[in-house]
Design a protein around this motif. Structure first.
Motif, PDB file in Angstrom:
ATOM      1  N   PRO A  84      58.877  37.568  46.617  1.00  0.00           N
ATOM      2  CA  PRO A  84      57.497  38.059  46.671  1.00  0.00           C
ATOM      3  C   PRO A  84      57.413  39.454  46.049  1.00  0.00           C
ATOM      4  O   PRO A  84      58.164  40.354  46.441  1.00  0.00           O
ATOM      5  CB  PRO A  84      57.194  38.099  48.177  1.00  0.00           C
ATOM      6  CG  PRO A  84      58.211  37.184  48.797  1.00  0.00           C
ATOM      7  CD  PRO A  84      59.440  37.311  47.954  1.00  0.00           C
ATOM      8  N   THR A  85      56.541  39.625  45.088  1.00  0.00           N
ATOM      9  CA  THR A  85      56.501  40.863  44.317  1.00  0.00           C
ATOM     10  C   THR A  85      55.082  41.402  44.204  1.00  0.00           C
ATOM     11  O   THR A  85      54.149  40.660  43.898  1.00  0.00           O
ATOM     12  CB  THR A  85      57.050  40.629  42.892  1.00  0.00           C
ATOM     13  OG1 THR A  85      58.368  40.062  42.983  1.00  0.00           O
ATOM     14  CG2 THR A  85      57.116  41.926  42.116  1.00  0.00           C
ATOM     15  N   VAL A  86      54.935  42.681  44.467  1.00  0.00           N
ATOM     16  CA  VAL A  86      53.674  43.386  44.233  1.00  0.00           C
ATOM     17  C   VAL A  86      53.797  44.054  42.869  1.00  0.00           C
ATOM     18  O   VAL A  86      54.664  44.914  42.667  1.00  0.00           O
ATOM     19  CB  VAL A  86      53.398  44.438  45.329  1.00  0.00           C
ATOM     20  CG1 VAL A  86      52.109  45.203  45.011  1.00  0.00           C
ATOM     21  CG2 VAL A  86      53.317  43.787  46.699  1.00  0.00           C
ATOM     22  N   PHE A  87      52.962  43.652  41.934  1.00  0.00           N
ATOM     23  CA  PHE A  87      53.058  44.172  40.571  1.00  0.00           C
ATOM     24  C   PHE A  87      52.169  45.401  40.408  1.00  0.00           C
ATOM     25  O   PHE A  87      51.035  45.312  39.933  1.00  0.00           O
ATOM     26  CB  PHE A  87      52.681  43.085  39.563  1.00  0.00           C
ATOM     27  CG  PHE A  87      53.703  41.990  39.463  1.00  0.00           C
ATOM     28  CD1 PHE A  87      54.836  42.142  38.668  1.00  0.00           C
ATOM     29  CD2 PHE A  87      53.546  40.807  40.181  1.00  0.00           C
ATOM     30  CE1 PHE A  87      55.775  41.130  38.574  1.00  0.00           C
ATOM     31  CE2 PHE A  87      54.484  39.793  40.094  1.00  0.00           C
ATOM     32  CZ  PHE A  87      55.614  39.955  39.288  1.00  0.00           C
ATOM     33  N   ASP A  88      52.712  46.539  40.801  1.00  0.00           N
ATOM     34  CA  ASP A  88      51.968  47.797  40.682  1.00  0.00           C
ATOM     35  C   ASP A  88      52.872  48.920  40.193  1.00  0.00           C
ATOM     36  O   ASP A  88      52.665  50.083  40.518  1.00  0.00           O
ATOM     37  CB  ASP A  88      51.336  48.173  42.026  1.00  0.00           C
ATOM     38  CG  ASP A  88      52.368  48.372  43.138  1.00  0.00           C
ATOM     39  OD1 ASP A  88      53.578  48.128  42.889  1.00  0.00           O
ATOM     40  OD2 ASP A  88      51.997  48.782  44.248  1.00  0.00           O
ATOM     41  N   GLY A 151      64.096  47.978  46.047  1.00  0.00           N
ATOM     42  CA  GLY A 151      63.109  46.916  45.888  1.00  0.00           C
ATOM     43  C   GLY A 151      62.278  47.028  44.633  1.00  0.00           C
ATOM     44  O   GLY A 151      61.475  46.135  44.333  1.00  0.00           O
ATOM     45  N   SER A 152      62.482  48.090  43.853  1.00  0.00           N
ATOM     46  CA  SER A 152      61.715  48.258  42.610  1.00  0.00           C
ATOM     47  C   SER A 152      62.152  47.215  41.590  1.00  0.00           C
ATOM     48  O   SER A 152      63.339  46.975  41.396  1.00  0.00           O
ATOM     49  CB  SER A 152      61.926  49.659  42.035  1.00  0.00           C
ATOM     50  OG  SER A 152      61.417  50.648  42.914  1.00  0.00           O
ATOM     51  N   VAL A 153      61.168  46.597  40.946  1.00  0.00           N
ATOM     52  CA  VAL A 153      61.431  45.597  39.909  1.00  0.00           C
ATOM     53  C   VAL A 153      61.250  46.275  38.556  1.00  0.00           C
ATOM     54  O   VAL A 153      60.197  46.869  38.293  1.00  0.00           O
ATOM     55  CB  VAL A 153      60.473  44.399  40.033  1.00  0.00           C
ATOM     56  CG1 VAL A 153      60.740  43.379  38.929  1.00  0.00           C
ATOM     57  CG2 VAL A 153      60.607  43.744  41.411  1.00  0.00           C
ATOM     58  N   GLY A 154      62.266  46.207  37.710  1.00  0.00           N
ATOM     59  CA  GLY A 154      62.199  46.901  36.441  1.00  0.00           C
ATOM     60  C   GLY A 154      62.670  46.056  35.278  1.00  0.00           C
ATOM     61  O   GLY A 154      63.286  44.990  35.457  1.00  0.00           O
ATOM     62  N   LEU A 155      62.386  46.530  34.067  1.00  0.00           N
ATOM     63  CA  LEU A 155      62.793  45.869  32.831  1.00  0.00           C
ATOM     64  C   LEU A 155      63.562  46.853  31.969  1.00  0.00           C
ATOM     65  O   LEU A 155      63.230  48.039  31.902  1.00  0.00           O
ATOM     66  CB  LEU A 155      61.576  45.368  32.053  1.00  0.00           C
ATOM     67  CG  LEU A 155      60.579  44.461  32.773  1.00  0.00           C
ATOM     68  CD1 LEU A 155      59.436  44.103  31.829  1.00  0.00           C
ATOM     69  CD2 LEU A 155      61.248  43.209  33.298  1.00  0.00           C
ATOM     70  N   ALA A 156      64.594  46.345  31.294  1.00  0.00           N
ATOM     71  CA  ALA A 156      65.354  47.147  30.344  1.00  0.00           C
ATOM     72  C   ALA A 156      66.003  46.202  29.349  1.00  0.00           C
ATOM     73  O   ALA A 156      66.693  45.258  29.750  1.00  0.00           O
ATOM     74  CB  ALA A 156      66.417  47.983  31.048  1.00  0.00           C
ATOM     75  N   GLY A 157      65.769  46.431  28.070  1.00  0.00           N
ATOM     76  CA  GLY A 157      66.246  45.475  27.091  1.00  0.00           C
ATOM     77  C   GLY A 157      65.575  44.135  27.348  1.00  0.00           C
ATOM     78  O   GLY A 157      64.369  44.075  27.603  1.00  0.00           O
ATOM     79  N   GLU A 158      66.354  43.061  27.308  1.00  0.00           N
ATOM     80  CA  GLU A 158      65.803  41.733  27.593  1.00  0.00           C
ATOM     81  C   GLU A 158      65.979  41.339  29.055  1.00  0.00           C
ATOM     82  O   GLU A 158      65.679  40.207  29.437  1.00  0.00           O
ATOM     83  CB  GLU A 158      66.475  40.690  26.708  1.00  0.00           C
ATOM     84  CG  GLU A 158      67.967  40.515  26.950  1.00  0.00           C
ATOM     85  CD  GLU A 158      68.580  39.428  26.095  1.00  0.00           C
ATOM     86  OE1 GLU A 158      68.280  38.249  26.327  1.00  0.00           O
ATOM     87  OE2 GLU A 158      69.346  39.787  25.192  1.00  0.00           O
ATOM     88  N   VAL A 174      57.839  47.662  36.951  1.00  0.00           N
ATOM     89  CA  VAL A 174      56.637  46.832  36.875  1.00  0.00           C
ATOM     90  C   VAL A 174      56.158  46.375  38.240  1.00  0.00           C
ATOM     91  O   VAL A 174      55.037  45.867  38.371  1.00  0.00           O
ATOM     92  CB  VAL A 174      56.876  45.599  35.976  1.00  0.00           C
ATOM     93  CG1 VAL A 174      57.110  46.029  34.538  1.00  0.00           C
ATOM     94  CG2 VAL A 174      58.042  44.758  36.493  1.00  0.00           C
ATOM     95  N   GLY A 175      56.974  46.536  39.281  1.00  0.00           N
ATOM     96  CA  GLY A 175      56.555  46.073  40.602  1.00  0.00           C
ATOM     97  C   GLY A 175      57.562  46.437  41.667  1.00  0.00           C
ATOM     98  O   GLY A 175      58.479  47.236  41.447  1.00  0.00           O
ATOM     99  N   ARG A 176      57.394  45.807  42.844  1.00  0.00           N
ATOM    100  CA  ARG A 176      58.281  46.097  43.972  1.00  0.00           C
ATOM    101  C   ARG A 176      58.283  44.912  44.932  1.00  0.00           C
ATOM    102  O   ARG A 176      57.345  44.116  44.978  1.00  0.00           O
ATOM    103  CB  ARG A 176      57.819  47.356  44.709  1.00  0.00           C
ATOM    104  CG  ARG A 176      56.365  47.288  45.165  1.00  0.00           C
ATOM    105  CD  ARG A 176      55.860  48.619  45.708  1.00  0.00           C
ATOM    106  NE  ARG A 176      54.402  48.621  45.836  1.00  0.00           N
ATOM    107  CZ  ARG A 176      53.736  48.188  46.917  1.00  0.00           C
ATOM    108  NH1 ARG A 176      54.400  47.717  47.966  1.00  0.00           N
ATOM    109  NH2 ARG A 176      52.415  48.220  46.941  1.00  0.00           N
ATOM    110  N   THR A 177      59.370  44.814  45.685  1.00  0.00           N
ATOM    111  CA  THR A 177      59.486  43.772  46.700  1.00  0.00           C
ATOM    112  C   THR A 177      60.071  44.372  47.966  1.00  0.00           C
ATOM    113  O   THR A 177      60.806  45.375  47.911  1.00  0.00           O
ATOM    114  CB  THR A 177      60.376  42.615  46.219  1.00  0.00           C
ATOM    115  OG1 THR A 177      60.435  41.613  47.236  1.00  0.00           O
ATOM    116  CG2 THR A 177      61.792  43.089  45.922  1.00  0.00           C
TER     117      THR A 177
END
Length: 203
Positions: A84-88, A151-158, A174-177
């Motif tokens: 479950p992810t809050v995209f904020d 819990g932070s959701v992140g992106l780096a490269g692919e 991009v979000g958190r869980t």
């Protein structure tokens, strides 16, 4: 594929890309389960696969096997974990701009993606998840944050990743869980292990 010795009892398979790593990981896991391969641990990386605790003669045995072919239908699927992810996240708008779409569409893209844990690293329980593809790759921040909350959701490269504990980090958030992804009292401690399928569910 290139096979190298790594110490007294390990072998390192060097691969051309992440798809080949997954193909060899699937093949090695299948052969271990069938009793054709004796190895203590199979550890994938971004472009490598480490076989730890192999017996003498294993290198020649592997070299006699045909290279595995990986297809979407033929991939050995691991268990599915829904997060479950809050995209904020602070960098969501930046990521959306790099993808040439609205933040709402970027969230949809993330939620629609079937991720697979390619390997773990950086910190205990930190899973590098593939699935977005190279066309969605985004660079790390020029200057990493001093502290990224657990819990932070992140992106780096692919890759997409979820910080299991608070730590410094340069991934674009991009979000958190609220899910606990690493707990030393569990077996295994990491909830997301190589081969696990992951879906980010809008919370």
């Amino acid at each position: 594929m290139r096979l190298r010795r790594a110490g007294a009892s390990a072998l390192l398979i060097e691969c051309r890309d992440g798809d080949e790593v997954e193909a060899w990981r699937d093949e090695m896991s299948r052969r271990r389960e069938a009793g054709d391969l004796r190895v203590i641990d199979i550890v994938p990386g971004a472009r490598t696969l480490l076989l730890d605790g192999v017996e003498p003669g294993t290198a020649a045995l592997i070299e006699s096997w045909p290279a595995p072919m990986r297809t979407v239908d033929g991939h050995r699927e691991g268990s599915l974990v829904e997060i479950p992810t809050v995209f904020d996240g602070d960098d969501l708008n930046d990521v959306a701009e790099r993808w040439n779409m609205t933040p709402e569409r970027a969230v949809e893209r993330l939620a629609e993606t079937n991720f697979t844990v390619a390997f773990c690293g950086f910190a205990p329980g930190f899973a590098y998840m593939r699935g977005l593809g190279e066309d969605a790759a985004v660079p790390r921040l020029d200057a990493p944050r001093a502290r990224v909350p657990a819990g932070s959701v992140g992106l780096a490269g692919e890759y997409c990743g979820i910080y299991p504990t608070a730590s410094p980090g340069g991934w674009r958030l991009v979000g958190r869980t609220a899910e606990t992804l690493f707990d030393v009292r569990r077996e295994p401690p990491a909830r997301l292990t190589p081969g696990t399928r992951v879906r980010l569910v809008v919370a």
